[in-house]
Design an enzyme around this catalytic site. Structure first.
Site, PDB file in Angstrom:
ATOM      1  CB  CYS A   2      -0.907   0.009   1.227  1.00 30.72           C
ATOM      2  SG  CYS A   2      -1.925  -1.475   1.400  1.00 30.72           S
ATOM      3  NE  ARG A  27       4.206   1.842  -1.484  1.00 29.50           N
ATOM      4  CZ  ARG A  27       5.342   1.211  -1.234  1.00 29.50           C
ATOM      5  NH1 ARG A  27       6.383   1.405  -2.024  1.00 29.50           N
ATOM      6  NH2 ARG A  27       5.451   0.391  -0.217  1.00 29.50           N
ATOM      7  CD1 TRP A  75      -2.111  -4.728  -4.817  1.00 34.38           C
ATOM      8  CD2 TRP A  75      -1.553  -5.972  -3.038  1.00 34.38           C
ATOM      9  NE1 TRP A  75      -1.889  -6.014  -5.253  1.00 34.38           N
ATOM     10  CE2 TRP A  75      -1.550  -6.797  -4.191  1.00 34.38           C
ATOM     11  CE3 TRP A  75      -1.234  -6.540  -1.810  1.00 34.38           C
ATOM     12  CZ2 TRP A  75      -1.232  -8.149  -4.136  1.00 34.38           C
ATOM     13  CZ3 TRP A  75      -0.922  -7.894  -1.755  1.00 34.38           C
ATOM     14  CH2 TRP A  75      -0.925  -8.676  -2.922  1.00 34.38           C
ATOM     15  CG  ASN A  99       2.818  -0.491   3.145  1.00 42.36           C
ATOM     16  OD1 ASN A  99       2.314  -1.507   2.698  1.00 42.36           O
ATOM     17  ND2 ASN A  99       4.049  -0.118   2.834  1.00 42.36           N
ATOM     18  N   GLY A 100       1.379  -2.767   5.338  1.00 46.04           N
ATOM     19  CA  GLY A 100       2.009  -3.929   5.937  1.00 46.04           C
ATOM     20  C   GLY A 100       0.973  -4.957   6.360  1.00 46.04           C
ATOM     21  CD  GLU A 479      11.406  -9.645 -17.052  1.00 51.60           C
ATOM     22  OE1 GLU A 479      10.918  -8.498 -16.991  1.00 51.60           O
ATOM     23  OE2 GLU A 479      11.340 -10.470 -16.114  1.00 51.60           O
ATOM     24  CE  LYS A 483       8.539  -6.556 -17.128  1.00 47.57           C
ATOM     25  NZ  LYS A 483       8.460  -7.562 -16.107  1.00 47.57           N
ATOM     26  CD  GLU A 486       4.651  -7.973 -14.821  1.00 50.90           C
ATOM     27  OE1 GLU A 486       4.499  -8.076 -13.588  1.00 50.90           O
ATOM     28  OE2 GLU A 486       5.735  -7.670 -15.331  1.00 50.90           O
ATOM     29  CG  HIS A 502      11.445 -34.106 -21.699  1.00 53.12           C
ATOM     30  ND1 HIS A 502      11.815 -35.423 -21.587  1.00 53.12           N
ATOM     31  CD2 HIS A 502      12.506 -33.466 -22.254  1.00 53.12           C
ATOM     32  CE1 HIS A 502      13.045 -35.576 -22.041  1.00 53.12           C
ATOM     33  NE2 HIS A 502      13.490 -34.407 -22.454  1.00 53.12           N
ATOM     34  CE  LYS A 601       8.238  -0.709  -9.838  1.00 54.36           C
ATOM     35  NZ  LYS A 601       8.517  -1.297 -11.167  1.00 54.36           N
TER      36      LYS A 601
END
Length: 606
Positions: A2, A27, A75, A99-100, A479, A483, A486, A502, A601
């Site tokens: 957050c 955030r 968030w 935040n946490g 990567e 990208k 997301e 396989h 983020k």
């Protein structure tokens, strides 16, 4: 997770809080809210959804007016996104933003209920607000100290007491928080960009430091209520670096900033065409003496670590183990004082990475942090630090932070290889000069933008796709896949190309997109063979390859040719079109590129 802000001064507090929250919306954006002290009463405005919803609500209801306040963009962790679960939380006497995660909130809640308190939200934050009220006897700092002794977990708290209308209070543990110093005004914020339009000067809070802000003064206390002296820092970013600068999205701006970011990161660490970490205080001999190296990171940073593993092992012949930070400590890793643990984190606040660092130190290993944020928790805790000079990265999807992390990994690999005698000075100079040339090659790769837009148009109707590669190209495909998924919300996975037969090749259906990365000459023939296998089963193949890769007719449907660079450095070149393909796919789908759903983020909780 957050973002929190606080203001005390002469300005219209609501406007300052909302403007500052706008810079922190990366955030979290499940909800937003502010609390302002108006005529002796704490007035709260909050609602579910983006910050714009809060603006519209205040335009309709009338915003609270005052000069002291706190704000929050969320968030969600405890409790679904809703008006009720939105911050701030509290009552008439005490209001907070947080935040946490409070790990023992259930026990606290049960105790407070037994003491006659009632709860309206599902959040862990409300328990802290009520606990502050429970312990409050007229001295805010004493009250905060009592609460800190009770709560467990991570937190950055902005606190208002109705009885103290000329102050705001702040404290942190594990979650980031800064205190901004202005002229006749002061601030708290989760990150520097939130306050840069008002001040560049700020203090960093250490664990359980308590800050007391008036408009003219800032005081700091420890948990024993002893006064503390703190160093004043000054942000060296341009204000424009935290703005879009004419680009449609921060992500596109940050892709275009990559050449400069890489140059700014590597230039201070190169002297006479040789890696030089003397400014960081590294002992080159010590750096080359470790038995093995662990690279621990999350998400994109972990992919940068994968590149580092390939290059360090190839050049320096030192064993490297790459670990996902969230798994590292739970497998009881075999680390000791003869090992080096490298922690990679853009924010320097990633909770799992911090926990890995603590475990490494507990086992006696040396730790090296590669972070972007000066004075961040990981940077302060590590034995050695290399700061990447990417400037603020606002888009949730990381681009330039990834690129500068890789560039540092290359320099470390060159230093290690030369220090162990595995490469000569002439070879080290050659590799370093090639790295110095990479910013211009990245800029050339950004010129492939139109080709990437075209490829993106071919992915719009895909339900699922694969990325494949071998060696360094496999790291690049990991990567690229991340990208795309997301920000476009298209399911995609990356596989080592040799693993297709396989099991994974059974997923190939008619016209299913497969993005193949081929930049490593020694693996070219084998990867092309794997591409032929998926093509024979109906895949639509998009090939991202070096300019000298030989491609037969009908092997690929679409080809993006990369500008030339030293083969070992090609992951930095290949990253650009993979970023642009993801970006334009998301744009064409109408998604919010900078704020993808369910993501934040900086992941400051486990």
């Amino acid at each position: 997770m957050c973002g929190i802000v606080g203001y005390i001064g002469d300005r219209d507090c609501a406007d300052v809080l909302v403007n500052s929250l706008e810079k922190l919306e990366y955030r979290g954006y499940d909800s937003a809210g502010i609390a302002v002290l108006e005529n002796g009463v704490i007035k709260v405005e909050k609602c579910k959804g983006r910050l714009e919803n809060l603006r519209n609500k205040m335009a309709a209801d009338g915003k609270p007016y005052g000069h002291v306040g706190i704000g929050h963009t969320r968030w969600a962790t405890h409790g679904e996104p809703s008006d009720i679960n939105s911050h701030p939380h509290g009552n008439k006497r005490v209001t907070i933003v947080h935040n946490g995660i409070i790990e023992n909130y259930r026990q606290i809640k049960e105790f407070l209920i037994s003491e006659g308190y009632s709860f309206v939200s599902e959040t862990d934050t409300e328990t802290v607000a009520k606990l502050l009220d429970y312990y409050y006897t007229g001295d805010p700092v004493d009250t905060i100290i009592k609460v800190l002794a009770e709560i467990k977990g991570s937190y950055a708290l902005g606190i208002m007491f109705r009885d103290f209308p000329d102050r705001i209070f702040a404290v942190r543990k594990d979650s980031p928080l800064i205190v901004g110093k202005g002229e006749h005004e002061n601030f708290i914020a989760s990150d520097v960009p939130a306050i840069m339009q008002y001040t560049r000067d700020y203090y960093l809070l250490d664990t359980n430091d308590i800050a007391v802000l008036t408009k003219e003064n800032i005081e700091f206390f420890n948990i024993h209520k002893e006064r503390l002296e703190k160093k004043l820092n000054t942000a060296d970013w341009d204000v424009d670096a935290a703005e879009k600068g004419g680009y449609e999205h921060f992500m596109l701006k940050e892709i275009n900033e990559q050449p400069t970011a890489v140059k700014t990161t590597i230039t201070p660490r190169i002297t006479d065409s040789m890696p030089d970490f003397s400014a960081e205080g590294f002992d080159a001999a010590k750096l080359s003496s470790y038995n093995k190296i662990y690279i621990v990171a999350c998400g994109t940073a972990m992919h940068a670590g994968m590149v580092g593993k390939y290059v360090i092992e190839k050049l320096a012949r030192i064993p490297v183990i790459v670990d996902i930070a969230s798994e590292f400590r739970y497998r009881d890793p075999l680390i000791d004082k003869e090992d080096l643990v490298i922690l990679i984190s853009q924010s320097g606040e990633t909770a799992d990475t911090k926990a890995a660092l603590e475990l490494a130190k507990l086992n006696g290993a040396d730790t090296l942090a590669i972070v972007n944020v000066k004075g961040s928790s990981i940077a302060r805790a590590a034995d050695m630090v290399v700061y990447t000079h990417a400037g603020p990265e606002i888009s949730v999807a990381s681009t330039k932070a990834y690129m500068v992390q890789i560039s540092v990994m290359y320099l470390l690999a060159f230093e290690l290889a030369y220090g162990t005698g595995r490469i000569s000075k002439e070879q080290c100079e050659k590799y370093t000069k090639e790295l110095q040339n990479i910013p211009s090659v990245i800029k050339e790769a950004i010129g492939l933008e139109k080709d990437c837009q075209f490829i993106a148009s071919k992915l719009l109707n895909a339900d699922s796709l694969l990325y494949i590669g071998r060696g360094l190209d496999y790291a690049s495909s990991m990567e690229g896949s991340l990208k795309l998924k997301e920000i476009s919300y298209i399911h995609s996975e990356s596989y080592a190309a040799g693993e297709l037969k396989h099991g994974t090749i059974s997923l190939i259906t008619e016209n299913m997109p497969v993005i193949a990365v081929v930049t490593q000459k020694d693996l070219e023939e084998k990867t092309i063979s794997n591409i032929k296998e998926v093509k024979a089963r109906g895949a639509m193949v998009i090939l991202v390859c070096g300019e000298d890769v030989v491609v037969e007719d009908k092997v690929a449907d679409y080809i993006i040719r990369l500008p030339k660079a030293e083969q070992m450095l090609m992951p930095m070149v290949a990253a650009v079109p993979l970023q642009l393909i993801a970006y334009y796919t998301a744009v064409l789908k109408g998604n919010d590129v900078d704020k993808p759903r369910n993501l934040a983020k900086s992941v400051t909780v486990e």
